[in-house]
Structures are given as structure tokens and as C-alpha cells.
Design an enzyme around this catalytic site. Structure first.
Site, PDB file in Angstrom:
ATOM      1  N   GLU A  19      -5.425  -5.098  10.814  1.00 56.97           N
ATOM      2  CA  GLU A  19      -4.436  -4.029  10.982  1.00 56.97           C
ATOM      3  C   GLU A  19      -4.759  -3.237  12.248  1.00 56.97           C
ATOM      4  OE1 GLU A  19      -2.543  -2.761   7.125  1.00 56.97           O
ATOM      5  OE2 GLU A  19      -4.525  -1.869   7.021  1.00 56.97           O
ATOM      6  N   SER A  40       3.200  -1.918  10.524  1.00 54.78           N
ATOM      7  CA  SER A  40       4.638  -1.876  10.803  1.00 54.78           C
ATOM      8  C   SER A  40       5.371  -3.170  10.452  1.00 54.78           C
ATOM      9  CB  SER A  40       4.892  -1.481  12.262  1.00 54.78           C
ATOM     10  OG  SER A  40       4.484  -0.142  12.458  1.00 54.78           O
ATOM     11  N   GLY A  47       2.123   2.327  10.895  1.00 54.31           N
ATOM     12  CA  GLY A  47       3.091   3.421  10.794  1.00 54.31           C
ATOM     13  C   GLY A  47       3.733   3.786  12.115  1.00 54.31           C
ATOM     14  N   HIS A  89      -9.718   0.929   4.984  1.00 55.04           N
ATOM     15  CA  HIS A  89      -8.413   1.151   5.619  1.00 55.04           C
ATOM     16  C   HIS A  89      -8.594   2.137   6.785  1.00 55.04           C
ATOM     17  CE1 HIS A  89      -4.299   2.464   6.276  1.00 55.04           C
ATOM     18  NE2 HIS A  89      -3.924   1.354   5.669  1.00 55.04           N
ATOM     19  N   GLU A 107      -6.979   4.584   7.744  1.00 57.82           N
ATOM     20  CA  GLU A 107      -6.802   6.005   7.400  1.00 57.82           C
ATOM     21  C   GLU A 107      -8.048   6.551   6.697  1.00 57.82           C
ATOM     22  OE1 GLU A 107      -3.006   5.458   5.521  1.00 57.82           O
ATOM     23  OE2 GLU A 107      -2.140   5.023   7.487  1.00 57.82           O
ATOM     24  N   ASN A 139       0.865  -1.193   0.000  1.00 54.24           N
ATOM     25  CA  ASN A 139       0.000   0.000   0.000  1.00 54.24           C
ATOM     26  C   ASN A 139       0.895   1.234   0.000  1.00 54.24           C
ATOM     27  OD1 ASN A 139      -1.856   2.005   0.447  1.00 54.24           O
ATOM     28  ND2 ASN A 139      -2.258   1.452   2.584  1.00 54.24           N
ATOM     29  N   LYS A 178       0.043   4.272  -0.330  1.00 54.42           N
ATOM     30  CA  LYS A 178      -0.642   5.449   0.235  1.00 54.42           C
ATOM     31  C   LYS A 178      -0.458   6.668  -0.673  1.00 54.42           C
ATOM     32  CE  LYS A 178       0.274   3.525   4.802  1.00 54.42           C
ATOM     33  NZ  LYS A 178      -0.050   3.631   6.197  1.00 54.42           N
TER      34      LYS A 178
HETATM   35  C1  PEP Z   1      -0.984   0.180   6.024  1.00 53.81           C
HETATM   36  O1  PEP Z   1      -0.998   1.261   5.492  1.00 53.81           O
HETATM   37  O2  PEP Z   1      -1.922  -0.600   5.822  1.00 53.81           O
HETATM   38  C2  PEP Z   1       0.143  -0.199   6.867  1.00 53.81           C
HETATM   39  C3  PEP Z   1       0.148  -1.379   7.399  1.00 53.81           C
HETATM   40  O3  PEP Z   1       1.118   0.734   7.033  1.00 53.81           O
HETATM   41  P1  PEP Z   1       2.570   0.503   7.711  1.00 53.81           P
HETATM   42  O4  PEP Z   1       3.116  -0.772   7.128  1.00 53.81           O
HETATM   43  O5  PEP Z   1       3.351   1.693   7.313  1.00 53.81           O
HETATM   44  O6  PEP Z   1       2.358   0.359   9.176  1.00 53.81           O
END
Ligand code: PEP
Length: 242
Positions: A161, A203, A167, A92, A94, A7, A9
Site C-alpha cells: 500500500e 485508492s 485515500g 497499516h 495509518e 478495511n 477504518k
Molecule cells: C487502506 O486503508 O488500506 C486503503 C487502501 O484505503 P483507501 O482504499 O481508502 O485508499
């Protein structure tokens, strides 16, 4: 089948997105592993052009649920399909946090994706506050039920998640993630009787990828930040064959 979902983003410019797509295109394709790259809408066509004909698939980070109409700035699922998109992230954290996406909207998007023949990757996860209050499983269970309300399908993909891990440089233990994955699979089995893959996201890096990847009930990973840099993407993809 195991999934590696990248992803990107809103991290990248066009040249960087193309360069990362080249990495995905060139990656050694393991049997039973599907790599999916999810660029921003602005780069879908360009990235699609790079990965077309390779083992990597094209995904979108979101899609609107209405089929067409006066919805300024929205991007519809049929429009994405025309560009070769075969997966779409839905719900997601976000999107939920910054754009006010509710469980009801997530459910509409899930239905629209299935209706169009695009595989949704349904994102769920508890906040830090919910985790501290011991509500991880009840929150995730509620999100899964809501996302699949009125849906009857053969194949479900869910990304677990934890919001507090995205992040943030921290993750749940593999055992804690596995326990949530088992619960999700049970819910999908009871409500859908469908094949269900549950991916871990939050992460994931070169240091922890294999621990998640090689754990039963963890059917792959959704990677944000670490997938959006050429060097780390190359390392992550190389680890999939170990
Ligand atoms: C995500 O955006 O779904 C995600 C898992 O981000 P990150 O790997 O940066 O934590």
C-alpha cells in the site's frame, strides 16, 4: 486464492457496519476468492455475528502483541480470536503514521498473530518522499524483512500500500505495483520459502479494481474508502466474478 479485504477504518456507525456486513454475507462467493471484512474493534462482535456461517471472514484492523495484562485500551489477539477473527491487519500506514508504530512493533505483532493462529496481513509501502527519492523498493524491502524477522511460517500475506496512494485518489501504474509485488515475493521466497500472497491497496475503486485484480502477481486488494459505502461495496464485490 485471491483476497478482497475491506478495511472500514473508523468510518462507520454500528448500523452502517451491520448493513455492510450483510452485503458481504450475501455476496456471491467465488471459488478461490476470500472476502474479509475488517470493522473497528467496537463492531467486531456485531459484524462477526452477521458474517458467521457465510463465505466472508472476519478481520481486525490491529491487535496488541502482548497476550494479556495491564495494557489499558489495548485489544489482544486471543480476545479477537474468541470473537471469531481469523485475519488481522498489521502495520497499516495509518497505524505507523498516527500511532507511531515502528517496524519493531510490527514484527512483534506479526509474531503474536502467528503464535495465536491468526493470519496477519502485513501492510507495507513507501511515502511520497521516499518514492520521489527513488527509494520505493529499498523501503518496502526493509519493511518486509523487518516484519518477518525471526519468523518462520508457511503462509505470508502482504499488502503493498503506497502511503501516497491511500485515500488520495491516485495509484501507481499496474506495472509499477506488479514490479514491487514481484520483489516482495522474491524476498519471502528467499527468507521463508513460504507461500506468499501480495495484495495491492491504495485508492482501489470500481474503475480500477479489475486492472489490479487481473494482473499476475497481484493476489487481491485491500480496499478502504470504497469498501465503506454500501453502493460501492456491492459494485466492487460484483466485479470479483468478472
Ligand atoms: C487502506 O486503508 O488500506 C486503503 C487502501 O484505503 P483507501 O482504499 O481508502 O485508499
Amino acid at each position: 486464492m485471491k483476497y478482497f479485504i475491506a478495511n472500514w477504518k473508523m468510518y462507520l456507525g454500528l448500523a452502517e457496519a451491520r448493513a455492510l456486513a450483510e452485503v458481504a454475507r450475501a455476496a456471491h462467493s467465488e471459488e478461490n476468492t476470500q472476502v474479509v471484512v475488517c470493522p473497528s474493534f467496537a463492531h467486531i462482535d456485531a459484524v462477526g455475528g452477521v458474517v458467521r456461517g457465510s463465505a466472508a471472514a472476519l478481520g481486525a484492523q490491529d491487535a496488541y502483541f502482548e497476550p494479556s495484562g495491564a495494557y489499558t485500551s489495548a485489544v489482544g489477539i486471543e480476545q479477537l480470536k474468541e470473537l471469531g477473527v481469523s485475519y488481522v491487519l498489521v502495520g497499516h500506514s495509518e497505524r505507523r503514521h498516527y500511532f507511531g508504530e515502528t517496524d519493531d512493533v510490527v514484527n512483534k505483532k506479526v509474531k503474536a498473530a502467528y503464535a495465536a493462529g491468526i493470519q496477519p496481513i502485513i501492510c507495507v509501502g513507501e511515502t511520497e518522499q521516499e518514492r520521489s527519492a527513488g527509494q520505493t523498493k529499498s523501503r518496502v524491502s526493509a519493511q518486509v524483512h523487518a516484519a518477518l524477522q525471526g519468523v518462520s511460517v508457511k503462509k505470508v500475506i502482504i499488502a503493498y500500500e503506497p502511503v501516497w496512494a491511500i485515500g488520495a485518489g491516485k495509484t501507481p501504474s499496474v506495472e509499477d505495483a506488479q514490479s514491487v509485488h514481484r520483489m516482495i515475493k522474491q524476498i519471502v521466497k528467499e527468507t521463508q520459502g513460504a507461500e506468499c500472497s501480495v495484495l495491492y491497496g491504495g485508492s482501489v475503486t470500481q474503475d480500477n479494481l479489475q486492472a489490479f485484480w487481473n494482473t499476475p502477481d497481484i493476489d487481491g486488494v485491500l480496499v478502504g474508502g470504497a469498501s465503506a459505502h454500501k453502493k460501492t461495496l456491492i459494485s466492487l464485490l460484483a466485479l470479483l466474478s468478472h
